[in-house]
Motif scaffolding. Structure first.
Motif, short mmCIF file in Angstrom:
data_model
loop_
_atom_site.label_atom_id
_atom_site.label_comp_id
_atom_site.label_asym_id
_atom_site.label_seq_id
_atom_site.Cartn_x
_atom_site.Cartn_y
_atom_site.Cartn_z
N CYS A 1 0.89 -1.05 -0.10
CA CYS A 1 -0.20 -0.05 -0.02
C CYS A 1 0.86 1.25 -0.04
N VAL A 2 2.16 1.10 0.15
CA VAL A 2 2.89 2.41 0.04
C VAL A 2 3.76 2.52 -1.25
N THR A 3 4.60 1.35 -1.45
CA THR A 3 5.23 1.51 -2.50
C THR A 3 4.50 0.93 -3.92
N GLU A 4 3.40 0.40 -3.92
CA GLU A 4 2.46 0.12 -5.00
C GLU A 4 1.13 0.66 -4.87
N ARG A 5 1.11 1.91 -4.40
CA ARG A 5 0.00 2.48 -4.41
C ARG A 5 -0.94 2.61 -5.22
N GLU A 6 -0.57 2.90 -6.53
CA GLU A 6 -1.47 3.04 -7.72
C GLU A 6 -2.06 1.87 -7.97
N ALA A 7 -1.61 0.80 -7.97
CA ALA A 7 -1.92 -0.63 -8.02
C ALA A 7 -3.05 -0.95 -6.99
N VAL A 8 -2.87 -0.53 -5.96
CA VAL A 8 -3.74 -0.84 -4.90
C VAL A 8 -5.16 0.13 -5.08
N ARG A 9 -4.79 1.19 -5.51
CA ARG A 9 -5.86 2.02 -5.62
C ARG A 9 -6.77 1.52 -6.68
N ARG A 10 -6.32 0.93 -7.55
CA ARG A 10 -7.24 0.38 -8.93
C ARG A 10 -8.03 -0.85 -8.23
N GLU A 11 -7.67 -1.48 -7.03
CA GLU A 11 -8.34 -2.68 -6.37
C GLU A 11 -9.28 -2.21 -5.44
N VAL A 12 -9.21 -1.01 -4.91
CA VAL A 12 -9.79 -0.87 -3.78
C VAL A 12 -10.84 0.64 -3.78
N ALA A 13 -12.03 0.44 -3.08
CA ALA A 13 -13.04 1.52 -2.82
C ALA A 13 -13.48 1.88 -1.66
N LEU A 14 -13.50 3.05 -1.02
CA LEU A 14 -13.50 3.31 0.34
C LEU A 14 -14.89 4.11 0.39
N LEU A 15 -15.85 3.60 1.49
CA LEU A 15 -17.03 4.36 1.84
C LEU A 15 -16.70 4.84 3.06
N SER A 16 -16.49 5.99 3.16
CA SER A 16 -16.10 6.56 4.48
C SER A 16 -17.10 7.56 5.08
N HIS A 17 -16.56 8.25 6.15
CA HIS A 17 -17.62 9.38 6.78
C HIS A 17 -17.81 10.47 5.80
N ALA A 18 -16.73 10.76 5.12
CA ALA A 18 -16.58 11.87 4.13
C ALA A 18 -17.09 11.31 2.77
N SER A 19 -18.16 11.89 2.29
CA SER A 19 -18.52 11.50 1.15
C SER A 19 -17.88 11.74 -0.24
N PHE A 20 -17.01 13.01 -0.26
CA PHE A 20 -16.40 13.27 -1.46
C PHE A 20 -17.35 13.67 -2.64
N LEU A 21 -18.61 14.07 -2.45
CA LEU A 21 -19.25 14.34 -3.50
C LEU A 21 -19.36 15.90 -3.95
N TYR A 22 -19.62 16.09 -5.04
CA TYR A 22 -19.65 17.56 -5.49
C TYR A 22 -21.04 18.47 -5.26
N GLU A 23 -21.09 19.12 -4.16
CA GLU A 23 -22.33 19.76 -3.70
C GLU A 23 -23.16 20.42 -4.60
N ASP A 24 -22.55 21.22 -5.58
CA ASP A 24 -23.51 21.93 -6.58
C ASP A 24 -23.97 21.27 -7.74
N LEU A 25 -23.54 19.98 -7.96
CA LEU A 25 -23.87 19.02 -9.05
C LEU A 25 -24.91 18.23 -8.38
#
Length: 221
Positions: A75-99
């Motif tokens: 998760c540190v040295t191959e971060r991009e490869a991990v990010r292609r595999e993983v999705a996080l549902l967190s307390h922050a929604s990371f949504l565009y408020e005005d859309l």
């Protein structure tokens, strides 16, 4: 004779993982292996380290010590490869408020290079019960509606590993039932789920493994 097929790497492997914020250790020497095809329930009181662990797996944080591997990728040295595999549902929604809800999903579909982004967005809004509010701006949404839209974003990414941090929070009973159905469908599709929740009964019905944290340490597995 043909050589035996290589075993699949674990969905998640934690090797002596610690994470420190200032003088406080949020995780302390945590080791754990989650086999591919199994799903994990994370339990523990607030501040036990559940969210920190999920953020480490999602590469939003780096460990102070130790290694975190997702399907064999660091998760540190191959971060991009991990990010292609993983999705996080967190307390922050990371949504565009005005859309609008629909526009939020269309933006993501285009970033992912999907064909028919508007159709994909419409199907997912139906799946999470937001069809009637598809043209409403997100700034008008309740916390529960934001949670539904956030899970639609996760589903669009189609991860191999879904990290769900308190997915039942802010949902009404019908929303909780819908979320349980979505989690089961993820599992049926071969997605590994790591679920952090205070609703132990729901969690135990959805996960084969359990890891209980107390002050950043595993107290039961």
């Amino acid at each position: 004779m043909e050589a035996p097929a290589a075993a699949s790497p674990p969905a998640l492997a934690l090797h002596d993982v610690s994470k420190r914020y200032g003088r406080r250790w949020a995780l302390a020497r945590l080791s754990y292996t989650l086999p591919a095809g199994r799903s994990l329930l994370l339990t523990g009181h607030n501040g036990s380290g559940k969210t920190t662990l999920l953020r480490l797996v999602a590469t939003a944080l780096s460990p102070t010590h130790g290694r975190v591997l997702v399907r064999g990728n660091d998760c540190v040295t191959e971060r991009e490869a991990v990010r292609r595999e993983v999705a996080l549902l967190s307390h922050a929604s990371f949504l565009y408020e005005d859309l609008t809800a629909h526009q939020n999903l269309v933006v993501l579909a285009r970033l992912l290079g999907m064909e028919g982004p508007s159709d994909v967005a419409g199907e997912l809004l139906t799946k999470v019960g937001l069809t009637k509010r598809s043209d409403s701006p997100v700034r008008q949404f309740s916390a529960g509606m934001r949670k539904r839209l956030a899970i639609a974003r996760l589903l669009m990414k189609a991860p191999a590993l879904a990290l769900l941090d308190e997915p039942f929070g802010e949902l009404d009973p019908s929303g909780i039932q819908a979320m349980e159905k979505i989690i089961r469908e993820l599992k049926d599709a071969g997605v590994t789920v790591i679920l952090a929740t205070h609703l132990i009964e729901q969690g135990l019905s959805l996960c084969e493994e359990r890891l209980d944290l107390r002050e950043g340490r595993a107290v039961a597995a």
